[in-house]
Structures are given as structure tokens and as C-alpha cells.
Enzyme design. Structure first.
Site, PDB file in Angstrom:
ATOM      1  N   VAL A  41     129.567  28.993  79.575  1.00 47.22           N
ATOM      2  CA  VAL A  41     128.545  30.025  79.850  1.00 47.22           C
ATOM      3  C   VAL A  41     127.411  29.449  80.696  1.00 47.22           C
ATOM      4  O   VAL A  41     126.941  30.084  81.653  1.00 47.22           O
ATOM      5  CB  VAL A  41     128.013  30.656  78.533  1.00 47.22           C
ATOM      6  CG1 VAL A  41     126.898  31.649  78.825  1.00 47.22           C
ATOM      7  CG2 VAL A  41     129.145  31.335  77.776  1.00 47.22           C
TER       8      VAL A  41
ATOM      9  N   LYS B  72     124.775  34.382  68.589  1.00 44.69           N
ATOM     10  CA  LYS B  72     124.706  35.429  67.540  1.00 44.69           C
ATOM     11  C   LYS B  72     124.437  34.840  66.166  1.00 44.69           C
ATOM     12  O   LYS B  72     123.702  35.412  65.371  1.00 44.69           O
ATOM     13  CB  LYS B  72     125.999  36.256  67.516  1.00 44.69           C
ATOM     14  CG  LYS B  72     127.200  35.518  66.947  1.00 44.69           C
ATOM     15  CD  LYS B  72     128.449  35.829  67.666  1.00 44.69           C
ATOM     16  CE  LYS B  72     128.823  34.573  68.424  1.00 44.69           C
ATOM     17  NZ  LYS B  72     130.029  34.635  69.180  1.00 44.69           N
TER      18      LYS B  72
ATOM     19  N   GLU C 126     120.424  39.590  74.376  1.00 46.51           N
ATOM     20  CA  GLU C 126     121.438  40.594  74.751  1.00 46.51           C
ATOM     21  C   GLU C 126     122.868  40.054  74.669  1.00 46.51           C
ATOM     22  O   GLU C 126     123.794  40.740  74.234  1.00 46.51           O
ATOM     23  CB  GLU C 126     121.156  41.081  76.180  1.00 46.51           C
ATOM     24  CG  GLU C 126     122.100  42.152  76.673  1.00 46.51           C
ATOM     25  CD  GLU C 126     122.011  43.424  75.860  1.00 46.51           C
ATOM     26  OE1 GLU C 126     121.021  44.141  75.970  1.00 46.51           O
ATOM     27  OE2 GLU C 126     122.954  43.725  75.105  1.00 46.51           O
TER      28      GLU C 126
ATOM     29  N   GLY D 173     128.957  40.245  74.371  1.00 47.63           N
ATOM     30  CA  GLY D 173     128.929  39.593  75.695  1.00 47.63           C
ATOM     31  C   GLY D 173     128.257  40.387  76.801  1.00 47.63           C
ATOM     32  O   GLY D 173     127.037  40.465  76.857  1.00 47.63           O
TER      33      GLY D 173
ATOM     34  N   GLY E 113     140.900  32.199  76.892  1.00 46.95           N
ATOM     35  CA  GLY E 113     139.488  31.788  76.781  1.00 46.95           C
ATOM     36  C   GLY E 113     138.612  32.770  76.038  1.00 46.95           C
ATOM     37  O   GLY E 113     137.392  32.687  76.111  1.00 46.95           O
TER      38      GLY E 113
ATOM     39  N   ASP F 132     132.755  36.249  63.089  1.00 45.80           N
ATOM     40  CA  ASP F 132     132.051  36.480  64.354  1.00 45.80           C
ATOM     41  C   ASP F 132     131.543  37.929  64.416  1.00 45.80           C
ATOM     42  O   ASP F 132     130.376  38.183  64.715  1.00 45.80           O
ATOM     43  CB  ASP F 132     133.037  36.171  65.496  1.00 45.80           C
ATOM     44  CG  ASP F 132     132.498  36.515  66.864  1.00 45.80           C
ATOM     45  OD1 ASP F 132     131.740  35.714  67.416  1.00 45.80           O
ATOM     46  OD2 ASP F 132     132.839  37.598  67.383  1.00 45.80           O
TER      47      ASP F 132
ATOM     48  N   LYS G  42     127.612  39.757  64.418  1.00 43.71           N
ATOM     49  CA  LYS G  42     127.207  40.740  65.431  1.00 43.71           C
ATOM     50  C   LYS G  42     126.789  42.055  64.768  1.00 43.71           C
ATOM     51  O   LYS G  42     125.806  42.687  65.168  1.00 43.71           O
ATOM     52  CB  LYS G  42     128.357  40.970  66.425  1.00 43.71           C
ATOM     53  CG  LYS G  42     128.661  39.737  67.278  1.00 43.71           C
ATOM     54  CD  LYS G  42     129.972  39.882  68.024  1.00 43.71           C
ATOM     55  CE  LYS G  42     130.248  38.696  68.942  1.00 43.71           C
ATOM     56  NZ  LYS G  42     131.634  38.657  69.440  1.00 43.71           N
TER      57      LYS G  42
ATOM     58  N   GLY H 265     133.628  35.743  77.925  1.00 44.35           N
ATOM     59  CA  GLY H 265     133.925  35.279  79.289  1.00 44.35           C
ATOM     60  C   GLY H 265     132.635  34.804  79.944  1.00 44.35           C
ATOM     61  O   GLY H 265     131.550  35.322  79.657  1.00 44.35           O
TER      62      GLY H 265
HETATM   63  N1  HSE Z   1     134.940  34.902  70.535  1.00 46.31           N
HETATM   64  C1  HSE Z   1     134.243  36.125  70.759  1.00 46.31           C
HETATM   65  C2  HSE Z   1     135.259  37.226  70.908  1.00 46.31           C
HETATM   66  C3  HSE Z   1     133.397  36.138  71.999  1.00 46.31           C
HETATM   67  O1  HSE Z   1     136.453  36.983  70.865  1.00 46.31           O
HETATM   68  O2  HSE Z   1     134.827  38.362  71.041  1.00 46.31           O
HETATM   69  C4  HSE Z   1     132.038  35.603  71.829  1.00 46.31           C
HETATM   70  O3  HSE Z   1     131.305  36.304  70.881  1.00 46.31           O
END
Ligand code: HSE
Length: 435
Positions: free
Chosen positions: A15, A106, A130, A135, A188, A202, A206, A304
């Protein structure tokens, strides 16, 4: 002469490098929109050993993030180093040194936002994030600014691209879970530790952030009932399709009638005609129901280098505009003024939903009747049923879709069913989310 705003970058991985590229390739557009130049004067990287993209100005690299956080020329710090402990310390130090901070992290916002955001506010600094959720999709700004006049009735998101990619490939191409995960990693999308993606961790971070922005509520990610996608099999994908559903990894937040919040992260069966069912592959989406606005949805890439860099640099333009106008803190970072308020979060068992239940059983006379009997005893009513397979070697798969039922009753029924003698594996439970 145009003013130059000096920026420090924490993190020079995928990033961080994307940010440098974007700042170079979109320099003219950004300068036109901001009315100032942006210059990255110091970059903190983890290792001197790594080979770097030629876009990285090697003479500006340092290997101590605190040097960037306290750099006398830096006005705005961009944090894309990841992690919570060290990143939290570095961001705190940057704020204490009077720098505005933009982060894509996050976990940092979900777990340390309650300390870092008030610190920024006390000091008249901006702390924007943001890129931390979905993303490249500007969902934070939408909740914070575009929908400032509305009450949010519900928010449903596909917030993890890796999980969405895996379920899409399993359902569309009949891939096994491990193969689909391997492809997501190669592309990726996945976190360094993909467990965070597939376990729902994750998406839970969020969702906690979005729930705070949507409802002004303090949400501890650990309170969000969470089911990952790791136990979903291609058999579930096939059955879902036979019933007219697609499987999507959902994150849902809704206020309940008694003032609590219903928050949950889990794979769900969606009618194939629903808008979120159309969000496939690595795409993310957030569908919002506003009291006045009605339904709205925003979709795009949630991971990404360039989509994420785009969100970070858009925050940079915003904070840069505040800097030029002397207008920091004009828009509260978390959409509401003051601290988020404590609010009860419903236990998983309180949910009323329709359920998909897949039983693995020895195909013997009376097995189905016994399962149906247990479900009935717990007030769980059967709506549809399908069976596949089953001979003396392999277990039969019986899938039952229920009418609306209380999750606590379904779970109690399943703990009894799973003890029946002809049931050979724990029953798979998935929720059905109406369109
Ligand atoms: N690894 C996360 C996803 C992206 O697959 O959405 C970054 O938050």
C-alpha cells in the site's frame, strides 16, 4: 508560489508503494483539487534488505517509524504499516507531536480508536481512516458526511474480499475451499495471515467501525457474534444454488426495537435476485437503508494497492484542505460529536431468522423423523427439505430450510440432534438473509 504540504509515510509495503505511485501519477489532478503540492519527505520501512520499487526515493527511507512520527517538517502522517501495538504507539506519538494522521488500519481504529480519536480531537488534529473499511469504497465519508441528515435503519456489507472471492469461486466453479483460498492469496486479496479473513475477524473490525459511524455507538469487536467461512463446503454451495440462493460473507448492523444493536458477521444465503448477491468475486459492498433516503448501495474493490492508496490519498486531500482553511475537526472523525455511547449488543441467540441446516447422517429408516421430531420440540418449523447421496459407505446429506425461528432454539435443537446415533458429523448451520 503554491504551498507545499509535507507528508510522512509509515510503511513501504504494497500500500505504501501504491501511495507513492498514485501521488506521482495523479499529481496534477490532486494539486488542482487541493490547491497545494504534496511532498513525501520521510518514509519508514521495516527492513533495509528488501528490494524496492524504483518509485521509492531511497534517500528518504528511515527504519524507525518514530523518526517519521516526530519529523519536524512533517505536517500529516500516513500510517499503512499495520498491526496494533507498535502502530498505536507511533500514531499516538505523531498526534502528540502535532501531526494530523491518516490510517488504513482497521484493527487500530476498532481497538484503539477510543483513545486515539479523542487525543486527536483534544489537540485540534484530524485523524481520518477511509481506507480502513472496504479499501477503495468511500463508505466512511458517505456515513460521515453524505448521510449526516439521516437515521440509518440497517447496514449490510460484504466487507471481506477474500471471503467473497472464495465463496464465489466455490459456488460458481465448484472449487474446494482450500483451492479457492490459495487463488485468493495469489491474487493478493488476503491478509498476511488469512485466518483473519476466513474467520470473520477482519470483517468484524470493519463492522465495529461502521456501526460506530452509523449509530454513534461504542462497539467492541469482541461483542460481535462472528462465524467464519472456513466450514462452508462445496456441498453447501451446491445446495444453496438448488434452493435459489447464493452464499455471501455478510456483516450486518441494525438497531433493534428495544434500543440495542443487532450486529453479526457470518456467511449467509441470499436470494439470487438480491442486490448483494450480484456483488461477486473480490468486490466489497455496503447496502444502507436510511429512514429518509431509503435503500442505497455502494460497491467496489475493498483491497489492492491502488484502490486502498486512493482512499488514503483522498483523506490526505481532505486533511490538506482543512490545513489550508484552518478548519480541523470541522467534521467529526466518527460522524457524531463527542464520545460514542455504550449500547447493548444482542446475543447471537436472540436473532430470529430462517436457517439452512445440513445434517450428515447414516441413511437409515426413521432418521429424518427423529431429526424433525427434535426440531419440532424446540419450535423450529421445517419449510423445505432436500437429500443427496447416502449409501453404506458415505453419509447422506439432508438439508432443511426452516421457517423463522429463534437462533437459541435452533442451537439447542442441534445440540440434541448431533447426539443422535445416526448423525455422523456436526450439523452445518447457515442463516438465510432476506433480500
Ligand atoms: N484482506 C482484506 C480483504 C482486505 O480480503 O477484504 C483488507 O482489508
Amino acid at each position: 508560489m503554491k504551498r507545499t504540504i509535507r507528508v510522512g509515510l509509515l510503511g513501504c509495503g504494497v500500500v505504501g508503494t501504491g501511495i507513492l505511485r498514485l501521488l506521482r501519477d495523479n499529481a496534477e489532478t490532486i494539486e488542482g483539487r487541493l490547491g497545494a503540492k504534496l511532498e513525501v519527505v520521510a518514509i519508514a520501512a521495516r527492513s533495509a534488505e528488501r528490494e524496492r520499487d524504483p518509485i521509492v526515493p531511497m534517500e528518504r527511507l528511515v527504519f524507525d517509524p518514530f523518526v517519521v512520527a516526530e519529523h519536524p517538517d512533517v505536517e500529516i502522517v500516513l500510517e499503512v504499516m499495520g498491526g496494533v501495538e507498535q502502530a498505536g504507539e507511533v500514531v499516538r506519538r505523531a498526534l502528540e507531536s502535532g501531526k494530523h494522521v491518516i490510517t488504513a488500519n482497521k484493527a487500530l481504529i476498532a481497538e484503539r480508536g477510543d483513545v486515539l480519536i479523542p487525543l486527536a480531537e483534544e489537540r485540534g488534529l484530524d485523524l481520518y481512516f477511509e481506507a480502513a473499511v472496504a479499501g477503495g469504497i468511500p463508505i466512511i465519508r458517505v456515513l460521515r458526511e453524505a448521510l449526516a441528515a439521516d437515521r440509518i435503519l440497517s447496514l449490510r456489507g460484504i466487507l471481506n474480499g477474500t471471503s467473497n472471492y472464495i465463496l464465489t469461486r466455490m459456488q460458481r466453479d465448484g472449487l474446494a475451499f482450500d483451492e479457492a483460498l490459495r487463488l485468493a492469496q495469489e491474487a493478493g486479496y488476503a491478509e498476511a495471515d488469512p485466518t483473519l479473513d476466513i474467520s470473520g475477524g477482519d470483517a468484524r473490525h470493519k463492522l465495529a467501525i461502521l456501526a460506530t459511524l452509523a449509530f454513534g455507538a461504542r462497539v467492541d469487536p469482541a461483542d460481535i457474534p462472528t462465524q467464519g467461512i472456513q466450514d462452508v463446503t462445496s456441498v453447501d454451495c451446491r445446495f444453496a444454488q438448488r434452493f435459489g440462493f447464493v452464499l455471501r460473507p455478510l456483516a450486518i448492523a441494525k438497531p433493534t426495537k428495544d434500543g440495542a444493536l443487532s450486529l453479526r458477521v457470518h456467511p449467509a444465503l441470499l436470494p439470487s435476485s438480491s442486490v448483494l448477491a450480484g456483488v461477486s468475486g473480490a468486490l466489497n459492498a455496503v447496502a444502507i437503508e436510511g429512514a429518509m433516503l431509503g435503500p442505497a448501495m455502494i460497491t467496489g474493490l475493498g483491497a489492492g494497492a491502488l484502490p486502498t492508496a486512493m482512499s488514503v490519498v483522498s483523506d490526505l486531500v481532505d486533511v490538506g484542505r482543512n490545513l489550508l482553511a484552518g478548519a480541523h475537526g470541522r467534521v467529526p472523525s466518527r460522524a457524531f460529536r463527542g464520545q460514542p455511547k455504550a449500547r447493548a449488543v444482542d446475543q447471537a441467540g436472540a436473532l430470529r431468522s430462517r436457517y439452512y441446516l445440513r445434517f450428515s447422517v447414516k441413511d437409515r429408516p426413521g432418521v429424518l423423523a427423529r431429526i424433525a421430531g427434535v426440531l419440532g420440540a424446540f419450535e423450529v418449523s421445517i419449510e423445505q427439505m432436500l437429500q443427496e447421496g447416502g449409501d453404506h459407505e458415505t453419509p447422506a446429506q439432508i438439508v432443511i430450510l426452516t421457517h423463522l425461528a429463534r437462533e437459541a432454539d435452533v442451537v439447542s435443537a442441534l445440540s440434541e440432534v448431533d447426539r443422535l446415533s445416526h448423525v455422523v458429523a456436526p450439523t452445518m448451520l447457515l442463516r438465510i438473509e432476506e433480500a
